[in-house]
Design a protein around this motif. Structure first.
Motif: not given
Length: 300
Positions: A1-10
Motif C-alpha cells: 500500500m502506498a504511504r501518503i504524507l499530507i503536509v498540513g492539516a488545515g
C-alpha cells in the motif's frame, strides 16, 4: 500500500485526508508541534451542516531519516514552503511523487528545484476553512481534485488509483498545467478586484465597478495567454459570471486574509503574476496597483 504524507492539516488537508483515511489509505500528516499535540489527543475535527465529527490520524513534526513516502500532498500556504521543503528532505526518495495543492505556479518551480523529477500538478476545489479552534469547516459539498502531469511527466497510474476515493471527484489529466493557469488567472482577478476596491463583488458592482472588474479579468487572462496557456471560453464565462453577479457577497481568500491579518499569499499569487506580466510586456495597471497597495501596507 502506498504511504501518503499530507503536509498540513488545515481546511484542504483536513477534508481530503478524512476521505483517504476513511478509504483505508495509509495516511500521515506533517504538521507543526501544537497541531501535532491536538491531533494526537483528539484527532482531526470536521464540521459540516450535519454536525461535527472527528477522525483519528497519524501525525509527525519532522520525518526521520529513511522515513520515505510514496506520495506527498502539500496543502499549506505559500509562506510556509521554504521551511516545508527543508523539512521534507528525509521523506523524499527517488520514486516519491510530490503534488503541491496550491494556487499559482511558483511553488512547482520551488519543489522541482529541491526534488527534481518528483513534482506533478494538482488543484483542489473545495469550500472550506479552519476555525480558530482548528476545527475544519466544510462549507459546501464541493470536493474535487484535479491532478496530472507537468513538464512532460505523467502521473503514475498507481498514484491516481491511491487518490481515487469515495467523496472526492477525481479528474486526471495528462498535462495539468493549463488547468493550473486557469485557476491562477481566476484567483488573481478575484484578488485584484476585491483588494483594490476593498469590498465584496455586490458592493463593487453597485458602486459602478462592473467594467473595471472586466479589465482585471482581462489583465490576468492576458498573462496566462502570453505564457502559452490561454483560458478557455467556458472558464472565462464562469469567471465573468462569478465576478459580476449583482448582490454577490463573494470576496477572495486573498482579501479576507489581508483584512484579518492572516498569513497570506499576495506575493505568490499577485506579485508573481505582476512580474510575469512585466517580463512578457503585458499591460497590467490594475494588477500592478494592487501589488503596490499591498506592499505599501506591509512597509508600515
Amino acid at each position: 500500500m502506498a504511504r501518503i504524507l499530507i503536509v498540513g492539516a488545515g481546511a484542504t488537508g483536513g477534508v481530503y485526508g478524512e476521505k483517504l483515511v476513511e478509504a483505508g489509505r495509509d495516511v500521515t500528516f506533517l504538521v507543526r508541534e501544537r497541531r501535532f499535540e491536538e491531533i494526537s489527543a483528539e484527532g482531526i475535527r470536521v464540521r459540516r451542516k450535519s454536525g461535527t465529527t472527528s477522525y483519528p490520524a497519524k501525525a509527525i513534526v519532522t520525518p526521520e531519516p529513511g522515513d520515505v513516502y510514496d506520495l506527498i500532498l502539500v496543502t499549506v500556504k505559500a509562506p510556509a514552503l521554504p521551511s516545508v521543503i527543508e523539512n521534507l528532505k528525509n521523506a523524499v526518495g527517488p520514486n516519491t511523487i510530490i503534488i503541491p495543492l496550491l494556487n499559482g505556479m511558483a511553488h512547482n518551480a520551488m519543489f522541482e528545484d529541491a526534488f527534481p523529477g518528483c513534482v506533478r500538478g494538482g488543484i483542489m476545489r473545495i469550500m472550506a476553512t479552519l476555525d480558530p479552534d482548528n476545527t475544519v469547516v466544510q462549507l459546501t459539498n464541493l470536493c474535487e481534485l484535479i491532478v496530472g502531469g507537468v513538464h512532460g511527466r505523467k502521473l503514475p497510474d498507481d498514484v491516481a488509483a491511491a487518490l481515487d476515493v469515495p467523496g472526492i471527484r477525481l479528474i486526471v489529466r495528462e498535462d495539468v498545467t493549463g488547468s493550473l493557469w486557469e485557476k491562477w488567472a481566476f484567483i488573481a482577478a478575484a484578488g485584484v478586484t476585491t483588494i483594490l476596491f476593498r469590498g465584496n463583488i455586490g458592493d463593487i458592482i453597485a458602486a459602478g465597478g462592473h467594467d473595471m472588474i472586466l479589465d482585471a479579468v482581462a489583465e490576468c487572462e492576458a498573462v496566462a495567454a502570453a505564457s502559452g496557456y490561454p483560458v478557455s471560453e467556458a472558464t472565462h464565462e464562469q469567471t465573468v459570471n462569478m465576478l459580476t453577479e449583482p448582490h454577490s457577497t463573494f470576496t477572495s481568500s486573498l482579501y479576507r486574509d489581508l483584512m484579518n491579518g492572516n498569513a497570506q499569499e499576495s506575493e505568490h499569487l499577485l506579485g508573481d503574476m505582476a512580474l510575469r506580466a512585466q517580463q512578457l510586456a503585458v499591460p497590467a495597471p490594475l494588477l500592478n496597483a494592487t501589488v503596490l497597495q499591498i506592499r505599501t501596507q506591509q512597509v508600515g
